[in-house]
Design a protein around this motif. Structure first.
Motif, PDB file in Angstrom:
ATOM      1  N   GLY A 554       0.546  -1.173  -0.025  1.00  0.00           N
ATOM      2  CA  GLY A 554      -0.018   0.021  -0.004  1.00  0.00           C
ATOM      3  C   GLY A 554       0.747   1.110   0.157  1.00  0.00           C
ATOM      4  O   GLY A 554       0.519   2.074  -0.886  1.00  0.00           O
ATOM      5  N   GLY A 555       1.823   1.244   0.874  1.00  0.00           N
ATOM      6  CA  GLY A 555       2.834   2.593   0.899  1.00  0.00           C
ATOM      7  C   GLY A 555       3.478   2.722  -0.461  1.00  0.00           C
ATOM      8  O   GLY A 555       3.743   3.992  -0.666  1.00  0.00           O
ATOM      9  N   ALA A 556       3.760   1.589  -1.402  1.00  0.00           N
ATOM     10  CA  ALA A 556       4.434   1.915  -2.745  1.00  0.00           C
ATOM     11  C   ALA A 556       3.477   2.499  -3.567  1.00  0.00           C
ATOM     12  O   ALA A 556       3.860   3.199  -4.466  1.00  0.00           O
ATOM     13  CB  ALA A 556       4.943   0.438  -3.123  1.00  0.00           C
ATOM     14  N   VAL A 557       2.123   1.855  -3.445  1.00  0.00           N
ATOM     15  CA  VAL A 557       1.033   2.641  -4.294  1.00  0.00           C
ATOM     16  C   VAL A 557       1.019   4.026  -3.998  1.00  0.00           C
ATOM     17  O   VAL A 557       0.860   5.002  -4.971  1.00  0.00           O
ATOM     18  CB  VAL A 557      -0.111   1.840  -4.099  1.00  0.00           C
ATOM     19  CG1 VAL A 557      -1.491   2.572  -4.681  1.00  0.00           C
ATOM     20  CG2 VAL A 557      -0.237   0.395  -4.573  1.00  0.00           C
ATOM     21  N   VAL A 558       0.827   4.396  -2.691  1.00  0.00           N
ATOM     22  CA  VAL A 558       0.846   5.890  -2.515  1.00  0.00           C
ATOM     23  C   VAL A 558       1.911   6.640  -2.983  1.00  0.00           C
ATOM     24  O   VAL A 558       1.815   7.618  -3.322  1.00  0.00           O
ATOM     25  CB  VAL A 558       0.571   5.926  -1.123  1.00  0.00           C
ATOM     26  CG1 VAL A 558       0.476   7.664  -0.613  1.00  0.00           C
ATOM     27  CG2 VAL A 558      -0.586   5.420  -0.530  1.00  0.00           C
ATOM     28  N   ALA A 631      -9.780   0.269   4.620  1.00  0.00           N
ATOM     29  CA  ALA A 631     -10.352  -0.890   3.882  1.00  0.00           C
ATOM     30  C   ALA A 631      -9.477  -2.264   3.941  1.00  0.00           C
ATOM     31  O   ALA A 631     -10.102  -3.351   3.894  1.00  0.00           O
ATOM     32  CB  ALA A 631     -10.677  -0.720   2.266  1.00  0.00           C
ATOM     33  N   TRP A 632      -8.300  -1.903   4.266  1.00  0.00           N
ATOM     34  CA  TRP A 632      -7.310  -3.164   4.427  1.00  0.00           C
ATOM     35  C   TRP A 632      -7.056  -3.250   5.726  1.00  0.00           C
ATOM     36  O   TRP A 632      -5.860  -2.710   6.110  1.00  0.00           O
ATOM     37  CB  TRP A 632      -6.211  -2.693   3.478  1.00  0.00           C
ATOM     38  CG  TRP A 632      -5.530  -4.102   3.304  1.00  0.00           C
ATOM     39  CD1 TRP A 632      -5.469  -5.267   3.789  1.00  0.00           C
ATOM     40  CD2 TRP A 632      -4.368  -4.242   2.160  1.00  0.00           C
ATOM     41  NE1 TRP A 632      -4.461  -5.976   3.104  1.00  0.00           N
ATOM     42  CE2 TRP A 632      -3.811  -5.586   2.287  1.00  0.00           C
ATOM     43  CE3 TRP A 632      -3.909  -3.171   1.016  1.00  0.00           C
ATOM     44  CZ2 TRP A 632      -2.929  -5.763   1.503  1.00  0.00           C
ATOM     45  CZ3 TRP A 632      -2.736  -3.631   0.416  1.00  0.00           C
ATOM     46  CH2 TRP A 632      -2.194  -4.857   0.354  1.00  0.00           C
ATOM     47  N   HIS A 633      -7.378  -4.350   6.533  1.00  0.00           N
ATOM     48  CA  HIS A 633      -7.139  -4.504   7.858  1.00  0.00           C
ATOM     49  C   HIS A 633      -6.126  -5.727   7.765  1.00  0.00           C
ATOM     50  O   HIS A 633      -6.156  -6.720   7.384  1.00  0.00           O
ATOM     51  CB  HIS A 633      -8.332  -4.875   8.717  1.00  0.00           C
ATOM     52  CG  HIS A 633      -9.411  -3.634   8.752  1.00  0.00           C
ATOM     53  ND1 HIS A 633      -9.295  -2.599   9.354  1.00  0.00           N
ATOM     54  CD2 HIS A 633     -10.516  -3.386   8.034  1.00  0.00           C
ATOM     55  CE1 HIS A 633     -10.290  -1.843   9.475  1.00  0.00           C
ATOM     56  NE2 HIS A 633     -10.989  -2.263   8.424  1.00  0.00           N
ATOM     57  N   GLU A 634      -5.328  -5.540   8.944  1.00  0.00           N
ATOM     58  CA  GLU A 634      -4.502  -6.522   9.154  1.00  0.00           C
ATOM     59  C   GLU A 634      -4.123  -6.515  10.687  1.00  0.00           C
ATOM     60  O   GLU A 634      -4.189  -5.561  11.276  1.00  0.00           O
ATOM     61  CB  GLU A 634      -3.043  -6.441   8.478  1.00  0.00           C
ATOM     62  CG  GLU A 634      -2.837  -6.891   7.098  1.00  0.00           C
ATOM     63  CD  GLU A 634      -1.422  -6.831   6.783  1.00  0.00           C
ATOM     64  OE1 GLU A 634      -1.129  -7.305   5.624  1.00  0.00           O
ATOM     65  OE2 GLU A 634      -0.488  -6.226   7.329  1.00  0.00           O
ATOM     66  N   PRO A 635      -3.848  -7.883  11.285  1.00  0.00           N
ATOM     67  CA  PRO A 635      -3.509  -7.926  12.687  1.00  0.00           C
ATOM     68  C   PRO A 635      -2.460  -7.350  13.063  1.00  0.00           C
ATOM     69  O   PRO A 635      -1.437  -6.971  12.109  1.00  0.00           O
ATOM     70  CB  PRO A 635      -3.790  -9.529  13.097  1.00  0.00           C
ATOM     71  CG  PRO A 635      -3.594  -9.968  11.799  1.00  0.00           C
ATOM     72  CD  PRO A 635      -4.120  -9.180  10.555  1.00  0.00           C
ATOM     73  N   VAL A 636      -1.586  -7.208  14.108  1.00  0.00           N
ATOM     74  CA  VAL A 636      -0.558  -6.603  14.414  1.00  0.00           C
ATOM     75  C   VAL A 636       0.468  -7.790  14.966  1.00  0.00           C
ATOM     76  O   VAL A 636       0.043  -8.361  16.118  1.00  0.00           O
ATOM     77  CB  VAL A 636      -0.543  -5.519  15.444  1.00  0.00           C
ATOM     78  CG1 VAL A 636       0.754  -4.613  15.846  1.00  0.00           C
ATOM     79  CG2 VAL A 636      -1.527  -4.408  14.988  1.00  0.00           C
ATOM     80  N   ALA A 637       1.572  -7.676  14.638  1.00  0.00           N
ATOM     81  CA  ALA A 637       2.740  -8.473  15.437  1.00  0.00           C
ATOM     82  C   ALA A 637       3.228  -7.736  16.276  1.00  0.00           C
ATOM     83  O   ALA A 637       4.053  -6.806  16.122  1.00  0.00           O
ATOM     84  CB  ALA A 637       3.591  -8.877  14.274  1.00  0.00           C
ATOM     85  N   ARG A 638       3.049  -8.053  17.647  1.00  0.00           N
ATOM     86  CA  ARG A 638       3.840  -7.260  18.878  1.00  0.00           C
ATOM     87  C   ARG A 638       4.742  -8.068  19.445  1.00  0.00           C
ATOM     88  O   ARG A 638       4.758  -9.557  19.570  1.00  0.00           O
ATOM     89  CB  ARG A 638       2.398  -7.161  19.759  1.00  0.00           C
ATOM     90  CG  ARG A 638       1.340  -6.097  19.249  1.00  0.00           C
ATOM     91  CD  ARG A 638       0.559  -5.747  20.258  1.00  0.00           C
ATOM     92  NE  ARG A 638      -0.532  -4.871  19.972  1.00  0.00           N
ATOM     93  CZ  ARG A 638      -0.558  -3.505  19.552  1.00  0.00           C
ATOM     94  NH1 ARG A 638       0.818  -2.891  19.685  1.00  0.00           N
ATOM     95  NH2 ARG A 638      -1.499  -2.686  19.169  1.00  0.00           N
ATOM     96  N   ALA A 639       5.898  -7.284  19.948  1.00  0.00           N
ATOM     97  CA  ALA A 639       6.848  -8.029  20.720  1.00  0.00           C
ATOM     98  C   ALA A 639       6.289  -8.215  22.284  1.00  0.00           C
ATOM     99  O   ALA A 639       5.628  -7.427  22.712  1.00  0.00           O
ATOM    100  CB  ALA A 639       8.196  -7.182  20.677  1.00  0.00           C
ATOM    101  N   VAL A 640       6.560  -9.319  22.529  1.00  0.00           N
ATOM    102  CA  VAL A 640       6.329  -9.826  24.032  1.00  0.00           C
ATOM    103  C   VAL A 640       7.287  -8.992  24.865  1.00  0.00           C
ATOM    104  O   VAL A 640       8.693  -9.142  24.664  1.00  0.00           O
ATOM    105  CB  VAL A 640       6.334 -10.988  24.456  1.00  0.00           C
ATOM    106  CG1 VAL A 640       6.062 -11.625  25.770  1.00  0.00           C
ATOM    107  CG2 VAL A 640       5.455 -12.138  23.467  1.00  0.00           C
ATOM    108  N   PRO A 641       6.811  -7.945  25.718  1.00  0.00           N
ATOM    109  CA  PRO A 641       7.786  -7.154  26.688  1.00  0.00           C
ATOM    110  C   PRO A 641       8.413  -7.978  27.504  1.00  0.00           C
ATOM    111  O   PRO A 641       7.674  -8.623  28.292  1.00  0.00           O
ATOM    112  CB  PRO A 641       6.788  -6.261  27.164  1.00  0.00           C
ATOM    113  CG  PRO A 641       5.469  -6.758  27.049  1.00  0.00           C
ATOM    114  CD  PRO A 641       5.310  -7.515  25.996  1.00  0.00           C
ATOM    115  N   ARG A 642       9.626  -7.864  27.607  1.00  0.00           N
ATOM    116  CA  ARG A 642      10.661  -8.692  28.702  1.00  0.00           C
ATOM    117  C   ARG A 642      11.645  -8.132  29.387  1.00  0.00           C
ATOM    118  O   ARG A 642      12.163  -6.805  28.511  1.00  0.00           O
ATOM    119  CB  ARG A 642      11.197  -9.953  27.981  1.00  0.00           C
ATOM    120  CG  ARG A 642      10.159 -10.876  27.213  1.00  0.00           C
ATOM    121  CD  ARG A 642      10.929 -12.170  26.785  1.00  0.00           C
ATOM    122  NE  ARG A 642       9.841 -13.129  26.434  1.00  0.00           N
ATOM    123  CZ  ARG A 642       9.214 -14.053  26.953  1.00  0.00           C
ATOM    124  NH1 ARG A 642       9.525 -13.889  28.382  1.00  0.00           N
ATOM    125  NH2 ARG A 642       8.334 -14.771  26.493  1.00  0.00           N
TER     126      ARG A 642
END
Length: 799
Positions: A554-558, A631-642
């Motif tokens: 999407g960023g490349a399209v913009v 319109a384009w949803h994605e889940p988020v990859a979150r780091a486990v805080p340690r």
């Protein structure tokens, strides 16, 4: 001025204005300065940061040349990470093509040379307008272009900091944009997009700061004229085009930093004396030390008083250079301008305030250009010989200063730890890709043997799975071995193909980190404790996994739309300019009519084409960006805080051996409990743990102080920290949950006896005052601190 000297001055001025001779001069100076890196091109830099950062460029080059893919996913680092979302990678820059053509290591000194030439040429073009003299700008250009920090950056693997040399181009583009020129928007948008792709974690936000100042300077100079409105249209349009042009990299970065924020704490600062040594002291021939890191030859500073006394053009650069030095002092300055800057978004990630000495050097060099320009004008107009001698002396000193600047640059390049004995680079080994335990400070060796490192040395918490393995017989396997078989068909960084025969529904696991950008031809991509997996039905399947991230595509399209829009605006402006030229030839107005026409059009139309129409065109890519986000949803990859010891920060309950404290502070923070061992471990470390709970908004300045007083006669030790577990500031910490703050202190040189742990809160990045606290009985604590426990350091064994 005598006729021969006038002829010499005219000749020098003519040569300065000719791009060919000028670039040849800059190229030769850059070649001499880069001779050491160029003669050792291809050698491995064994400095730890270089191992880490160069591995990213190596990964991008291999992805492009060996697999014919864009470097979107980097499987060789940290168990797999989003290459565009990692702030320090430069694989999204056009310089990757140089790396692909020459090899990643051989390309580095060539890119360094190119940046030096660009830096000198950019400064010349910027300073020529500001100083009003081509000779003055030419004389001062090498002083900035060969700044010491660029050499240091190359020596320790931070080549992305060479982006600072493009700062004059940004300022020049801002001037053009304020005059309504499309070329100004192209230059600003292009430089920022390039710097983001080049990993400009400092050059980009710092460049944005100085662009804003330059815009204000330009608008102030146009106050009360019709050009002021034209400048507003031009600057606004440029800002929108720049934002859209950067989307290809900005969207992945924002996405990554929101899911895994890069936390920088502490109160760094340098005294004025230390800053002066950094800029003015000649660097050592080898080794790493602060003096000379930002070397700028002293003749530049010597010309500053001349510029201040003789020219009004010096006002702005003097003020901004002073602000840069104030900023560079960090928290050592009272009040701290740097502390105020860190309260702004993005700038809170800044760790080293002394890097503001680079733009300080730019404005000091501008003052040197102004001084030379003024002296040359005075020498030309005044009959007094003192101005002629003064101008000649200044020019001679600056030219001599080139040699000193080159010498210092060369010394700094010798600080690089280059492996020159054969083999200078790790030998290549052709074998199937697999993860290895790795070493975060020796990653330069892992890509050569096609091994990924799951030891991560990044400065931000990369989302990594605890299930990553460095000893698997195969990288793709079924979660339940009895459910069937999995066989790798093809492996590339962005695409993995696996044949699966499943007797029942199962999950295919890939020994890499999960990211929402992974898509599967069959089944559903899932995260198995952060590990990449595909949920499959029973049967035989050829599973094709592709990495297609929303933010990257999407960023490349913009960004592409932004450049199409800029091209359209330039075409319209050229067409309009052609019609105006034809009308002018046909009408042949009188002198008064010509004046009226110039007044009506002004620079905003004739030399400037950035008006309301251009602003509307610049808005289109941003509307598309907003539509994609919606319109384009994605889940988020979150780091486990340690914590640094690997333990989780968020815990459900206190362990049995924790000592209850129940201390409440005058901010919504509770110190619930603490763990203090009775003695250091076998290596002399005392592992301390504090349990906190945050129940409301906390000031950004709040931090933990840990005082460790020992036996009588010993010096008190400290373990202060503003960030819990290296992850959360109090004001960002999760609310109403138990936070485990684990840290350790070394007692290697401590006196034997009992040491206490006294804990409290203070305004670490504010005025340094303590935050009042009440004990479990509700009474105020003396000195606003509580004794969390004590431990005993045993006597040292006699040799």
């Amino acid at each position: 001025m005598t006729p021969p000297s006038r002829r010499l001055l005219r000749t020098a001025h003519r040569l300065a204005t000719l791009p060919g001779p000028r670039l040849a001069l800059f190229g030769v100076l850059a070649l001499i300065a880069c001779w050491h890196p160029l003669t050792r091109a291809g050698a491995l830099n064994d400095f730890r940061d270089s191992h880490l950062l160069h591995s990213y460029e190596d990964a991008g080059t291999r992805t492009l040349t060996r697999y014919g893919q864009l470097p979107l996913w980097n499987p060789w680092s940290c168990g797999g990470q989003y290459a565009l979302g990692s702030p320090q990678t430069r694989v999204a820059s056009p310089t990757l093509l140089v790396s692909a053509a020459l090899g990643a290591r051989r390309a580095e000194p060539v890119v360094l040379w190119a940046f030096l030439v660009l830096g000198m040429e950019g400064f010349f073009r910027y300073a020529r307008r500001r100083a009003g003299s081509a000779l003055g700008a030419l004389a001062a250009a090498p002083l900035f272009g060969l700044t010491g920090f660029t050499a240091l950056s190359w020596a320790i693997g931070w080549l992305n900091f060479a982006g600072f040399l493009l700062l004059p181009w940004l300022l020049l583009g801002t001037q053009w944009a304020a005059r309504g020129k499309v070329s100004g928007a192209v230059l600003v948008a292009g430089i920022f997009a390039f710097l983001l792709g080049f990993g400009g974690t400092y050059p980009v936000p710092m460049g944005a700061l100085f662009v804003a100042l330059e815009a204000g300077r330009t608008l102030y100079g146009m106050r009360g004229t019709s050009r002021w409105r034209t400048a507003l249209w031009g600057l606004g349009t440029t800002a929108l085009f720049t934002l859209a042009a950067c989307a290809y990299r900005l969207w992945p970065l924002v996405e990554t930093m929101r899911s895994s924020p890069r936390v920088m704490a502490g109160t760094p600062g340098q005294s004025i004396q230390t800053l002066a040594r950094m800029m003015l002291e000649l660097p050592a021939p080898s080794g790493h030390s602060n003096p000379g890191n930002f070397f700028l030859v002293a003749v530049a500073l010597a010309l500053v008083p001349v510029a201040v006394v003789l020219s009004r053009r010096s006002r702005y650069p003097v003020v901004v250079a002073a602000l840069c030095v104030w900023m560079a002092a960090g928290y050592a300055a009272k009040p701290s301008l740097f502390a105020g800057l860190r309260t702004l978004p993005i700038y809170g990630t800044f760790r080293y305030p002394e890097r503001f000495l680079v733009p300080a050097g730019l404005f000091i060099a501008e003052l040197a250009a102004v001084a030379i320009a003024v002296l040359l004008v005075r020498a030309k107009r005044s009959p007094s010989p003192r101005w002629k001698w003064g101008a000649a002396l200044a020019c001679a000193l600056v030219v001599a200063g080139w040699g000193v600047q080159v010498h210092a640059f060369t010394r700094l390049t010798h600080w690089a730890t280059l492996l020159v004995e054969p083999p200078p680079t790790p030998p290549e080994s052709e074998q199937p890709f697999a993860q290895a335990r790795g070493n975060r400070w020796a990653q330069g060796y892992f890509l050569a043997i096609n091994r990924g490192s799951i030891a991560c040395g990044e400065a931000w918490p990369v989302p990594m799975s605890d299930r990553l393995r460095g000893d698997l017989p195969q990288e793709e396997y079924l979660e339940e071995a009895s459910s069937g078989t999995a066989r790798r068909v093809e492996w590339t960084p962005n695409r993995v193909e696996v044949d699966v025969a499943a007797a029942r529904p199962t999950v295919l696991l890939v020994n890499q980190n999960w990211h929402p950008g992974w898509k599967a031809s069959v089944g559903e991509v899932v995260s198995r404790d952060g590990l990449l997996g595909v949920q499959l039905p029973a049967g035989e399947h050829r599973v094709v996994l592709r990495f297609l991230p929303r933010s990257g595509i999407g960023g490349a399209v913009v960004s592409a739309l932004a450049w199409v829009g800029l091209g359209f605006v330039a075409w319209r402006a050229r067409a309009r300019g052609g019609r105006q030229t034809q009308d002018a030839r046909g009408a042949a107005p009188s002198g008064g009519e010509k004046a009226d026409a110039r007044a009506a059009t002004g620079p905003g139309v004739r030399s400037g084409q950035l008006g309301p129409e251009a602003l509307m065109v610049a808005s289109v890519p941003l509307f598309v960006w907003a539509a994609l986000l919606t319109a384009w949803h994605e889940p988020v990859a979150r780091a486990v805080p340690r914590n640094p010891d690997g333990s989780p920060i968020q815990v459900a309950s206190l362990p049995p051996n924790a000592r209850r404290l129940d201390v409440r502070f005058d901010v919504p923070v509770e110190l619930v409990a603490a763990e203090v061992p009775g003695a250091p471990d076998a290596d002399g470390f005392v592992h301390l743990t504090l349990y906190w709970r945050v129940t409301g908004p906390v000031p950004r300045s709040a931090g933990v102080f840990v005082h460790l007083p020992g036996p009588e006669g010993s010096q008190r030790k400290n373990a202060d920290h503003a960030v819990l577990g290296g992850t959360f500031f109090f004001h960002e910490a999760p609310r109403d949950t138990l936070l485990r703050d684990a840290f350790a202190v070394s007692t290697k040189d401590w006196e034997a006896g009992e040491w206490k742990e006294l804990v409290g809160l203070w305004h670490a990045s504010g005025d340094g005052s303590r935050i009042s606290a009440q004990g479990s009985d509700g009474k105020p604590l003396q000195e606003s601190r509580v004794e969390a426990g004590a431990f005993t350091v045993p006597p040292k064994p006699k040799p």
